[in-house]
Design an enzyme around this catalytic site. Structure first.
Site, mmCIF file in Angstrom:
data_model
loop_
_atom_site.group_PDB
_atom_site.id
_atom_site.type_symbol
_atom_site.label_atom_id
_atom_site.label_comp_id
_atom_site.label_asym_id
_atom_site.label_seq_id
_atom_site.Cartn_x
_atom_site.Cartn_y
_atom_site.Cartn_z
ATOM 1 C CD GLU A 71 1.094 -0.631 8.422
ATOM 2 O OE1 GLU A 71 1.373 0.553 8.688
ATOM 3 O OE2 GLU A 71 -0.082 -1.025 8.256
ATOM 4 C CB CYS A 127 -0.896 -0.004 1.238
ATOM 5 S SG CYS A 127 -1.806 1.534 1.482
#
Length: 281
Positions: free
Chosen positions: A124, A94
């Site tokens: 993440e 992303c």
């Protein structure tokens, strides 16, 4: 029974982009795998598998011609391992996560101890920590103020998991302020996350029950559930309409629906249809 969908709900830009890239890879016919589940939604992972896009849980398991780096991103070390295997890489990280990774590295390059606000075991956050550690070993991960080490000292740089609740960030910053620590904040919470959480919070206060749709392993969906259930105790976290139970909505006149960033529109629409058509009796 009136069913109301939150003004901001469901798959975000980063997830939609990752799905587009995976679909194109599937259409190409090349043996393709994602490194870990592409997104935290089992139904989507199953759909991709049916189209020939498998999952490799580690670089050593990569066996196809092409590997997709998932939306959560990877550590520099993992990226290097993939490159050394000589396979084609499709980077579906992303863009907001990429920004957070760059921020973590740059704060470390400035000589600051990097405080990553997020869940220690989340992929993440593992990546954010690793990008900072590629420069310095002065890195701390804290989900809230209670996880900040007692001997923490400045100068500090703060970076945030993109799907973290703003309340958690404010909790950590308040503690840093109380200790008189100097820090630079890189607020990397995704705007879409903040909007989704605000919309869910607003809707939860106006309905008799809330339904939160998304993977049970999805961090951002779990946060939506926490936000809604704090306002409306009659809140249910489901992955698909199959988990809905008519008795849970007995006596309800208004039911709110929201969904995490990894939840496709068709799953949301089916939940709304079941609530509206099958449970409205």
């Amino acid at each position: 029974m009136e069913v109301i969908t939150a003004s901001c709900a469901g798959a975000c830009y980063g997830v939609k982009r990752a799905l587009r890239l995976a679909e194109r890879a599937a259409e190409s016919g090349r043996p393709t795998q994602t490194l870990g589940p592409l997104i935290h939604n089992p139904q989507v992972v199953d759909r991709l598998a049916a189209k020939g896009v498998g999952v490799a849980n580690a670089p050593a398991e990569v066996s196809g011609e092409c590997v997709i780096i998932r939306s959560h991103g990877v550590t520099p070390q993992v990226r290097q391992e993939i490159e050394e295997r000589g396979v084609s890489i499709i980077d579906a990280t992303c863009p907001h996560v990429l920004r957070a990774q760059r921020a973590a590295k740059e704060l470390a390059e400035e000589g600051r101890t990097v405080v990553v606000v997020g869940e220690n075991s989340h992929p993440e956050v593992e990546g954010l920590r690793a990008w900072a550690e590629s420069v310095s070993d002065r890195v701390v991960v804290a989900g809230d103020a209670s996880e900040l080490p007692a001997d923490l000292h400045g100068p500090l740089g703060v970076v945030v998991q993109t799907t973290q609740r703003r309340a958690m960030l404010e909790n950590v910053l308040s503690e840093l302020d109380a200790r008189g620590l100097e820090y630079v904040l890189e607020d990397t919470i995704c705007n879409a996350t903040s909007m989704r959480q605000s919309a869910a919070e607003e809707l939860a206060s106006t309905v008799d029950a809330m339904v939160v749709i998304g993977g049970h392993n999805s961090s951002n969906t779990t946060r939506l559930f926490e936000i809604c259930s704090a306002i409306s105790p009659r809140t249910f976290h489901i992955e698909t309409s199959n988990e809905l139970k008519r008795e849970d909505f007995a006596g309800c006149k208004r039911v709110g629906v929201t969904a995490g960033a990894s939840t496709p529109d068709d799953i949301i629409q089916e939940v709304v249809r079941v609530l509206s058509e099958e449970f409205d009796a």
